[in-house]
Scaffold this motif. Structure first.
Motif, short mmCIF file in Angstrom:
data_model
loop_
_atom_site.label_atom_id
_atom_site.label_comp_id
_atom_site.label_asym_id
_atom_site.label_seq_id
_atom_site.Cartn_x
_atom_site.Cartn_y
_atom_site.Cartn_z
N PHE A 168 43.39 44.37 37.69
CA PHE A 168 42.57 43.06 38.10
C PHE A 168 40.99 43.60 38.27
O PHE A 168 40.11 42.96 37.69
N ALA A 210 39.51 44.65 35.00
CA ALA A 210 39.28 43.48 34.24
C ALA A 210 37.93 42.58 34.76
O ALA A 210 37.08 42.26 34.08
N TYR A 211 37.98 42.64 36.11
CA TYR A 211 37.05 41.55 36.74
C TYR A 211 35.53 42.37 36.22
O TYR A 211 34.61 41.77 36.09
N ALA A 212 35.57 43.63 36.38
CA ALA A 212 34.05 44.17 36.28
C ALA A 212 33.78 44.56 34.60
O ALA A 212 32.78 44.49 34.56
N MET A 213 34.83 44.59 33.68
CA MET A 213 34.55 44.75 32.42
C MET A 213 34.50 43.67 31.63
O MET A 213 34.01 43.90 30.54
N ILE A 214 35.25 42.59 31.76
CA ILE A 214 35.37 41.45 30.93
C ILE A 214 34.34 40.55 31.02
O ILE A 214 34.06 40.08 32.32
N LYS A 225 32.10 36.77 31.00
CA LYS A 225 32.43 35.53 31.34
C LYS A 225 33.01 34.77 30.30
O LYS A 225 33.50 33.66 30.04
N LEU A 257 38.74 36.52 30.26
CA LEU A 257 38.72 36.92 31.55
C LEU A 257 39.60 36.25 32.38
O LEU A 257 40.61 36.72 33.25
N ASN A 258 39.84 34.87 32.23
CA ASN A 258 40.92 34.05 32.99
C ASN A 258 42.22 34.55 32.76
O ASN A 258 43.22 34.83 33.61
N LEU A 269 42.60 38.11 34.25
CA LEU A 269 42.63 38.10 35.84
C LEU A 269 44.09 37.44 36.28
O LEU A 269 44.57 37.98 37.15
N GLY A 270 44.43 36.50 35.64
CA GLY A 270 45.82 35.63 35.96
C GLY A 270 46.78 36.55 35.81
O GLY A 270 47.72 36.78 36.61
N LEU A 325 46.77 39.54 38.16
CA LEU A 325 46.97 38.90 39.73
C LEU A 325 48.45 38.70 39.71
O LEU A 325 49.20 38.80 40.68
#
Lengths: 380, 598
Positions: free
Chosen positions: A77, A80-84, A86, A101-102, A105-106, A109
Motif C-alpha cells: 500500500f 503504491a501510494y508513493a509510486m502511482i 493520481k 491508484l484507487n 490502494l483498495g 488495504l
C-alpha cells in the motif's frame, strides 16, 4: 394431544433405547412422557489439531502466513501510494478502465485487513478451545426485595422532598420544566427562517417582473421617479442568449430562463421556479385553443418544473409530444395544455404566454397565471 | 470415535494447550501487563467487571453475524467519515473549479461540490476513502435490514427484548436518514435533485409544510443554508444519536445475553457457545477486519456515486434515471405508484396525498406497525414468559407469512423505484409497469402470505415425517420371503431434539360473553376480538412429535401415524411402497451396524 388419540395408542411402543441415551424410551406406554427430553450437549468431537501436533503446527503456519500477507500488503500500500500517479488509469478484465491508484490502494488495504481478520478467525477456529461453554441465564426481573427496595427509595425520596405535600412547589416546578425549553426553541426556530407567511415567493416567478429599459447612456430610464421596465425576453439556458422566433424551427426544443436572471440576488432560487421549456410543434396538433393563443404558430412555452415534487421535466419525446419527468415519471401532453396523462402529478404544467417583439425576439408579456412547481398548502 | 479414543483426544488437547498457559498466569506478578492491569484496577476496581465480560458466552450462528456487520460498518463509517471532513467544505458558496479534472475546468459550482471533486481527484487515496464511506453506508443499511429480518423471523423480539427491537427500529430509521443526508452533501446534480424532491415532499405537509421548508432552507429553495445545515446534522447530530442508541442496543444484548437457536443442550435458561476471551474476541475482532477488508476491496474495484460525472447541481438540469440510494428506494417507489388524483383542493387549501402518503406518512406508519408487532403478538398469544430460544421460522407459520408479506410489499415499492430502468432494460411500457406494480402492491403480499404460511406448514409436516419415519437410506432389503423394503434410519436423540423443541400455541378459546346471570361481561367484545385474532394466527397448527406418536409410528408402521397433529386429519400414508407389508419392526430402527452413526 387429545384423549382420543391417547386411546388409540398401541400397547407395545417399539422405541428402542438408542445409544445416545434417549429419554423417550419407556416400555410402559401408560407412562410415556408427553414430550421428548432435551438430550443435553452432544459428545464433543475434537479437531484434528487437538490430537495431532503436526496439524496444529500446520494451523499455526497458516495463521502466521495470513498475518504475513497482511504485512506485505501494508508495505505494498505504501509503495503504491508513493509510486502511482493520481491520474494513471489501468485496464482490468471485467472492470475495464479504472483509476490505477484507487484500485492499487483498495486492493492492498483490503488484503492488509483481510489478512488480519482471516488469520484471527482461522486461529480461533483451529487452535483456540472449541468446547462449548454453558452459561446460566437468570430472569430479567429483579427479586421482590430489590423491587421493594426500589419502591422504598423512590417513595422515600418523594417523601423527603415533600413534593406531594407541597402542591405549590409541584405545580410551579411542572410549569417551569414544561416551558423552560421555549426560549431555546424560539431562538432556533426564529433564527432558521426567514418564514415568508404570505408565501409570495412560492406564487410568483421572475417572469412576473420586467427588466429596466435602458436609455442611450446605458442607464435605466426613469419616468415619474420610477424605473421603466419591459417584459423579460426568453433566453437560452445556459448561454443566456435571446431567442428569435425564427430560430425555433419545427420540432426543436429550447431550455429557457428569463432575461436578467443572473442579476438577481439568488439566481438559483429564481431558476428553480422560472425555468421554462420552449417547444415548436405543428400548430394543428394543438388541441387547446388557449394553448394555441398563448403560443406563436405552434411554438409554446411551459414551466419546466414538475407539479409533483419539483424536478425538471427534462425529457421531451417529439413523436408523441409528451414531456416526461425523470424523477417519478409524470407524463404531460404538450399538445393538450400539458395535462397529466400518466404518473403521480395532478396538475398540468403552467403555460407561459409568449410574444415576439419588434426585433424578432421572444418575450413573455406576463408571468404564469398560477404558481409553478409542487403543490403547497396555501396554494388553494 | 470410541470412548477411549475420546479420552485420549481430550488429554492430548489439554496437553497441547498446557504449553500456552505456562508463561502468563504462572508468573505471579503478571509481568508488565499485569502491573498496568493492577495499577488500573487499584484505581477503578474494574477487574471483576471486565473478567465477567470476558467470560460472557456468545452462541454461534451465521445469522448472528448480520448485526455484527452493521456494527462494524458503523465503525468504518465513523473512521472514513472523519477522514472526509478534513477536506470537505460544507458550503454552497460559488466557486470556479480549478482542479485537475479537465472536463469540469472553469465550471461554476458550489464549494461543497468542488471539494468533493478535489477529494476524489486530487487527494491521494481520497477517492478510496470516499468510496469506502459510501459503500459501507450501503452495507450498513443492508445489514441492518437483514438483521431485522433475522430478529423478526426467529421471534427474537419477544419478551424481554421488545425494548431492543424498538431501539433497533429507531437505529434503522436514523441510518436511512443519515444516509440520505450524507449523499446529499456533495451538492451534485443527482443529489441536488433529491433535495429538490425532498423540498417538494415537505411542501405537501398540511398547514406547516411551507413553514418547515422556509426554516430548513433558510428561505426559498435552494438558498445557501441547506448544505451547511445538513453537514452539522450528518456529522454531529445523527451520529451522536446513532452511537447513543447503538450503545444502548449492545448493553441490552449483554444484559439479556444473546438468544440461541434450539438444539441439544440448549434451553431457555442457558446460553451455549464460546466465551468472549479468547474465542469471541478473536472471531469477532477478526470479523471486523474482514468486513473492513471486503468494504475496502469493493471500494477499490467498484466505482460508486461518481459525482464528477453528474456535475454540480443546477436547478434547471436533470439526468434520466434518477434513483436515490437503495434504502430510500421504497419511499421513492411509493411516490411513483401513488396516482395523481389523490391531490385535491378543499377549503381553499391543497391536500397532496399523492405525495404525502409516500414521502411523509409511510415511513412513520410502517415503523409504528413494526414497533407494535411484538406487543400484538404478545397480546394474541397471552404469553408473558421470557423467550431466549429462537423460533425456527417454519414453526410460526403466521408470523413468517406476515413477515414475508411485508417484505413483498417493501420489495414491490423498491422495484417500482426502478420502473424507468425496467422499462428501458426490458423495452416495456412504463405505464404498464407502473399499473402492474400498483396491482401487485395490494395482491402480491396476500398471495405471498398464503403461500409462505402453507410452505411453513408443509415444512413442519416434512419435519414430522422425517422424525416419524426416519431417514430414507436408499438401501433396499429383501426379506426371506422375497419381499423388498427400504431401510429407514431413525434420527438420533440430538437430531430429533432440533425438530421437537418448539411450542405450537393453540388458538384461544372464547370465554362466554355473559356471566352466570346472563349479563354481558365487561370486556367480552375485546376478548372476542382477541380470540378471533388468535384463531387467525394459530388455527393451522402442527404440533411437535411426542414420544407416544413416535412409538405409535414404530409399532404400527403407517397405519396410525399422524403427520398432521389433528387426529381427524391423520393420514394413513402409504408413502414408502412396500415397507408396511412386512411390519414396522423391520422397517424402522434397525439399520445395519455399519450404518450407525459415530
Amino acid at each position: 394431544m387429545t384423549d382420543d388419540t391417547d386411546a388409540s395408542i398401541p400397547k407395545e411402543p417399539a422405541v428402542s433405547q438408542d445409544e445416545s441415551g434417549s429419554a423417550v424410551a419407556t416400555r410402559d406406554e401408560q407412562h410415556a412422557p408427553a414430550h421428548f427430553e432435551n438430550p443435553g450437549l452432544p459428545p464433543h468431537v475434537h479437531r484434528l489439531g487437538d490430537t495431532d501436533p503436526a496439524a496444529a503446527k500446520r494451523s499455526e503456519r497458516q495463521v502466521a502466513a495470513l498475518f504475513t500477507i497482511s504485512m506485505v500488503a501494508t508495505v505494498l500500500f505504501v509503495i503504491a501510494y508513493a509510486m502511482i500517479g493520481k491520474d494513471a488509469d489501468v485496464i482490468l478484465p471485467i472492470l475495464g478502465k479504472v483509476h490505477a491508484l484507487n484500485v492499487a490502494l483498495g486492493v492492498t488495504l483490503a488484503l492488509s485487513l483481510l489478512g488480519i481478520g482471516l488469520g484471527a478467525i482461522h486461529w480461533a477456529k483451529t487452535l483456540m478451545p472449541d468446547e462449548e461453554v454453558v452459561e446460566e441465564r437468570h430472569p430479567m426481573r429483579s427479586s421482590d426485595e430489590a423491587r421493594a427496595g426500589f419502591v422504598a427509595v423512590m417513595s422515600g425520596g418523594a417523601e423527603g422532598s415533600q413534593i406531594n405535600r407541597r402542591p405549590l412547589i409541584k405545580y410551579t416546578l411542572g410549569g417551569a420544566l414544561g416551558i423552560f425549553a421555549v426560549p431555546l426553541g424560539l431562538q432556533l426556530i426564529g433564527g432558521l427562517g426567514p418564514i415568508r407567511g404570505d408565501v409570495h415567493d412560492l406564487k410568483t416567478t421572475l417572469w412576473d417582473t420586467g427588466v429596466p429599459v435602458l436609455n442611450a447612456d446605458g442607464k435605466p430610464e426613469m419616468r415619474d421617479g420610477k424605473v421603466v421596465t419591459r417584459p423579460r425576453r426568453l433566453m437560452r439556458d445556459p448561454d443566456g442568449t435571446a431567442i428569435r422566433l425564427s430560430d425555433v424551427t419545427l420540432g426543436s426544443v429550447f431550455h429557457v430562463l428569463p432575461e436578467g436572471i443572473n442579476d438577481t440576488p439568488e439566481p438559483s432560487n429564481e431558476k428553480v421556479k422560472a425555468a421554462v421549456i420552449l417547444i415548436a410543434m405543428q400548430e394543428n396538433l394543438i388541441k387547446s385553443a388557449r394553448e394555441r393563443d398563448w403560443g406563436l404558430n405552434g411554438v409554446v412555452a411551459f414551466s419546466k418544473i414538475c407539479t409533483h415534487v419539483g424536478c425538471s421535466v427534462g425529457l421531451y419525446e417529439q413523436t408523441t409530444h409528451h414531456l416526461l419527468c425523470p424523477c417519478h415519471q409524470s407524463t404531460f401532453d404538450v399538445a393538450d395544455d400539458c395535462k397529466v396523462i400518466f404518473g403521480p402529478a395532478k396538475r398540468p404544467l403552467p403555460q407561459l404566454q409568449i410574444e415576439v417583439d419588434d426585433d424578432g425576439y421572444l418575450y413573455a408579456p406576463h408571468g404564469f397565471e398560477q404558481p409553478v412547481g409542487p403543490s403547497f398548502w396555501e396554494r388553494g | 470415535m470410541t470412548a477411549v479414543g475420546q479420552e485420549r483426544a481430550h488429554s492430548t488437547a489439554d496437553a497441547l494447550r498446557a504449553d500456552d498457559k505456562k508463561d502468563a498466569p504462572a508468573n505471579k506478578d503478571g509481568g508488565p501487563v499485569g502491573a498496568v492491569a493492577s495499577w488500573v484496577d487499584e484505581r477503578t476496581g474494574s477487574a471483576k467487571g471486565i473478567s465477567y465480560l470476558m467470560k460472557k458466552v456468545f452462541p454461534d450462528h451465521w445469522s448472528f453475524m448480520l448485526g455484527e456487520i452493521a456494527m462494524y460498518s458503523l465503525i468504518i463509517l465513523l473512521i472514513s467519515g472523519t477522514f472526509l471532513t478534513f477536506w470537505f467544505v460544507p458550503s454552497m458558496g460559488e466557486t470556479t473549479y480549478t482542479g485537475s479534472y479537465v472536463p469540469l475546468k472553469g465550471v461554476q459550482m458550489s464549494e461543497a461540490f468542488a471539494s468533493t471533486v478535489h477529494i476524489s481527484m486530487d487527494v491521494k487515496g481520497g477517492l478510496l476513502i470516499r468510496q469506502i464511506h459510501h459503500w459501507s453506508a450501503l452495507i450498513f443499511v443492508v445489514s441492518i435490514a437483514l438483521h431485522m429480518f433475522r430478529v423478526f423471523f426467529t421471534g427474537a423480539f419477544r419478551k424481554p427484548r421488545e425494548i431492543n427491537w424498538i431501539i433497533g427500529l429507531l437505529l434503522a430509521m436514523l441510518a436511512m436518514v443519515e444516509g440520505f443526508i450524507g449523499y446529499s452533501l456533495p451538492d451534485d446534480l443527482l443529489s441536488g435533485t433529491g433535495i429538490r424532491a425532498m423540498q417538494g415532499f415537505i411542501l405537501s405537509i398540511p398547514v406547516i409544510g411551507t413553514y418547515v421548508s422556509y426554516l430548513l432552507f433558510g428561505g426559498g429553495f435552494p438558498g445557501q443554508d441547506i448544505i451547511p445545515r445538513f453537514f452539522t446534522i450528518h456529522v454531529l447530530l445523527l451520529p451522536a444519536a446513532l452511537i447513543g442508541l447503538f450503545t444502548a442496543h449492545i448493553i441490552l444484548v449483554m444484559v439479556h445475553k444473546h438468544t440461541q437457536y434450539p438444539g441439544p443442550g440448549r434451553t431457555n435458561k442457558n446460553v451455549v457457545g464460546f466465551p468472549m476471551m479468547p474465542v469471541y474476541a478473536a472471531k469477532a475482532g477478526g470479523f471486523f477486519f474482514v468486513v473492513f477488508g471486503v468494504t475496502a476491496l469493493i471500494a477499490g474495484l467498484v466505482s460508486i456515486n461518481p459525482i464528477w460525472m453528474y456535475g454540480p447541481y443546477e436547478p434547471t438540469m436533470i439526468t434520466a434515471g434518477s434513483q436515490p440510494d437503495w434504502y430510500m428506494g421504497f419511499a421513492d417507489g411509493a411516490l411513483r405508484l401513488l396516482p395523481g388524483f389523490l391531490e385535491f383542493n378543499l377549503f381553499h387549501r391543497t391536500w397532496s396525498f399523492n405525495i404525502m402518503i409516500g414521502a411523509i406518512l409511510m415511513i412513520p406508519i410502517l415503523w409504528t406497525v413494526m414497533g407494535v408487532y411484538p406487543f400484538i403478538e404478545k397480546w394474541v398469544t397471552g404469553d408473558n414468559e421470557e423467550h431466549h430460544l429462537l423460533d425456527r421460522p417454519r414453526n410460526r407459520p403466521t408470523r413468517t407469512g406476515l413477515g414475508m408479506a411485508a417484505i413483498t410489499f417493501y420489495g414491490i415499492l423498491f422495484a417500482a423505484c426502478g420502473n424507468d430502468i425496467i422499462a428501458i432494460k426490458f423495452d416495456l411500457s412504463i405505464d404498464d409497469i407502473t399499473e402492474t406494480f400498483r396491482v401487485a402492491l395490494i395482491v402480491a403480499p396476500i398471495v405471498v402470505f398464503w403461500v409462505v404460511k402453507r410452505l411453513c406448514l408443509s415444512l413442519q409436516r416434512a419435519d414430522r415425517d422425517l422424525l416419524l419415519h426416519g431417514r430414507e437410506t436408499g438401501r433396499l432389503m429383501r426379506t426371506g420371503k422375497g419381499r423388498f423394503f427400504e431401510v429407514h434410519q431413525e434420527l438420533d436423540a440430538y437430531q430429533r431434539w432440533r425438530l421437537v423443541d418448539f411450542v405450537s400455541p393453540e388458538p384461544m378459546g372464547l370465554p362466554p360473553a355473559t356471566d352466570e346471570h346472563g349479563v354481558r361481561r365487561k370486556g367480552a367484545r375485546k376478548e372476542r376480538l382477541r380470540a378471533r385474532v388468535s384463531h387467525y394466527f394459530f388455527k393451522d397448527r402442527i404440533e411437535p412429535v411426542t414420544p407416544l406418536e413416535l412409538a405409535a409410528a414404530h409399532h404400527d408402521g403407517h397405519a396410525t401415524e399422524a403427520i398432521e397433529s389433528h387426529p381427524d386429519e391423520a393420514e394413513s400414508g402409504h408413502i414408502h411402497g412396500g415397507a408396511e407389508e412386512i411390519g414396522a419392526s423391520h422397517a424402522y430402527g434397525h439399520p445395519a451396524p455399519h450404518d450407525k452413526q459415530d
